[in-house]
Design a protein around this motif. Sequence first.
Motif, PDB file in Angstrom:
ATOM      1  N   GLU A 181      -7.626 -21.404  21.570  1.00 58.51           N
ATOM      2  CA  GLU A 181      -8.779 -20.631  22.091  1.00 58.51           C
ATOM      3  C   GLU A 181      -9.481 -20.677  20.400  1.00 58.51           C
ATOM      4  O   GLU A 181     -10.802 -20.916  20.561  1.00 58.51           O
ATOM      5  CB  GLU A 181      -8.709 -19.204  22.255  1.00 58.51           C
ATOM      6  CG  GLU A 181     -10.151 -18.625  22.373  1.00 58.51           C
ATOM      7  CD  GLU A 181     -10.681 -19.146  23.661  1.00 58.51           C
ATOM      8  OE1 GLU A 181     -12.296 -18.856  23.564  1.00 58.51           O
ATOM      9  OE2 GLU A 181     -10.533 -19.962  24.327  1.00 58.51           O
ATOM     10  N   HIS A 182      -8.688 -20.604  19.628  1.00 59.20           N
ATOM     11  CA  HIS A 182      -9.554 -20.421  18.094  1.00 59.20           C
ATOM     12  C   HIS A 182     -10.132 -21.732  17.723  1.00 59.20           C
ATOM     13  O   HIS A 182     -11.278 -22.144  17.288  1.00 59.20           O
ATOM     14  CB  HIS A 182      -8.625 -20.184  16.966  1.00 59.20           C
ATOM     15  CG  HIS A 182      -8.312 -18.499  17.102  1.00 59.20           C
ATOM     16  ND1 HIS A 182      -9.351 -17.566  17.010  1.00 59.20           N
ATOM     17  CD2 HIS A 182      -6.902 -18.139  16.870  1.00 59.20           C
ATOM     18  CE1 HIS A 182      -8.627 -16.497  16.979  1.00 59.20           C
ATOM     19  NE2 HIS A 182      -7.229 -16.757  16.987  1.00 59.20           N
ATOM     20  N   LEU A 188     -16.644 -25.972  18.972  1.00 59.47           N
ATOM     21  CA  LEU A 188     -18.033 -25.714  19.771  1.00 59.47           C
ATOM     22  C   LEU A 188     -18.728 -25.500  18.651  1.00 59.47           C
ATOM     23  O   LEU A 188     -20.137 -25.822  18.663  1.00 59.47           O
ATOM     24  CB  LEU A 188     -17.628 -24.518  20.596  1.00 59.47           C
ATOM     25  CG  LEU A 188     -17.114 -24.999  21.897  1.00 59.47           C
ATOM     26  CD1 LEU A 188     -17.087 -23.492  22.856  1.00 59.47           C
ATOM     27  CD2 LEU A 188     -18.075 -25.906  22.721  1.00 59.47           C
ATOM     28  N   HIS A 189     -18.397 -24.799  17.360  1.00 58.28           N
ATOM     29  CA  HIS A 189     -19.244 -24.348  16.350  1.00 58.28           C
ATOM     30  C   HIS A 189     -20.012 -25.587  15.726  1.00 58.28           C
ATOM     31  O   HIS A 189     -21.071 -25.814  15.149  1.00 58.28           O
ATOM     32  CB  HIS A 189     -18.586 -23.377  15.534  1.00 58.28           C
ATOM     33  CG  HIS A 189     -19.257 -23.213  14.128  1.00 58.28           C
ATOM     34  ND1 HIS A 189     -20.484 -22.271  14.242  1.00 58.28           N
ATOM     35  CD2 HIS A 189     -19.410 -23.448  12.888  1.00 58.28           C
ATOM     36  CE1 HIS A 189     -20.933 -22.179  13.208  1.00 58.28           C
ATOM     37  NE2 HIS A 189     -20.276 -22.939  12.288  1.00 58.28           N
ATOM     38  N   PHE A 190     -18.954 -26.611  15.608  1.00 62.59           N
ATOM     39  CA  PHE A 190     -19.446 -27.699  14.951  1.00 62.59           C
ATOM     40  C   PHE A 190     -20.112 -28.844  15.771  1.00 62.59           C
ATOM     41  O   PHE A 190     -20.835 -29.797  15.174  1.00 62.59           O
ATOM     42  CB  PHE A 190     -18.276 -28.496  14.379  1.00 62.59           C
ATOM     43  CG  PHE A 190     -17.680 -27.620  13.109  1.00 62.59           C
ATOM     44  CD1 PHE A 190     -18.439 -27.525  11.868  1.00 62.59           C
ATOM     45  CD2 PHE A 190     -16.588 -27.301  13.212  1.00 62.59           C
ATOM     46  CE1 PHE A 190     -18.095 -26.839  10.872  1.00 62.59           C
ATOM     47  CE2 PHE A 190     -16.106 -26.550  11.880  1.00 62.59           C
ATOM     48  CZ  PHE A 190     -16.737 -26.162  10.912  1.00 62.59           C
TER      49      PHE A 190
END
Length: 191
Positions: A181-182, A188-190
């Motif tokens: 999950e991390h 997704l952030h990048f």
Amino acid sequence: MDNNICQVYEDEIQSLEEEIKLLTEKYEDSQQESTFFYEEEILKSMYVFFIKAFQTESKAQESPSDLKAQLESLETDLSFIMKFTGIQFTNHSKKTVEKSRNRTVQKHRLSGNCHALSFQLEFQLLEMQSKENVSAVVTDLSIKLESGEDSDMSKFVSSAEERGNLLTFFRSLSSYAEWYEHRRCTFLHFK
């Protein structure tokens, strides 16, 4: 007459188990914080939970107030385990395949999720009872895990299926799913 009493208790237990499931879902929805405990505390709590569950099944004729107190205790233990492992069971079915005086074979199907990963398990539980104790062995373990094409996890799942070691599987699944999950959130952030 004893069958009627047993049926009443079984009906009560089933309705209480359904209530536990609903309360657990509400609790998990409202609970957002995460706390870390040492592995020994988690294992000890799991051990106590399963011992209490086994004792509850073996005591068929208790008063409703005793059953309610035991159920509340089991609910607390289950909530603790779910909170700190991230494992939530969404469905469970059990079917007795064979039953004799000192041997019972039950087929179990479990499904649930751990953090963002869904899983399904099927296995048979062979319980043999002697005068002193009861021993249980997991056989015919089949694991389906929705983790994509991770070859290391596939190897681990195959190994767990061969050995029939559920405790190791759930311990590893909890850790893997948390980091999975991390990683997903990071990528997704990048994007």
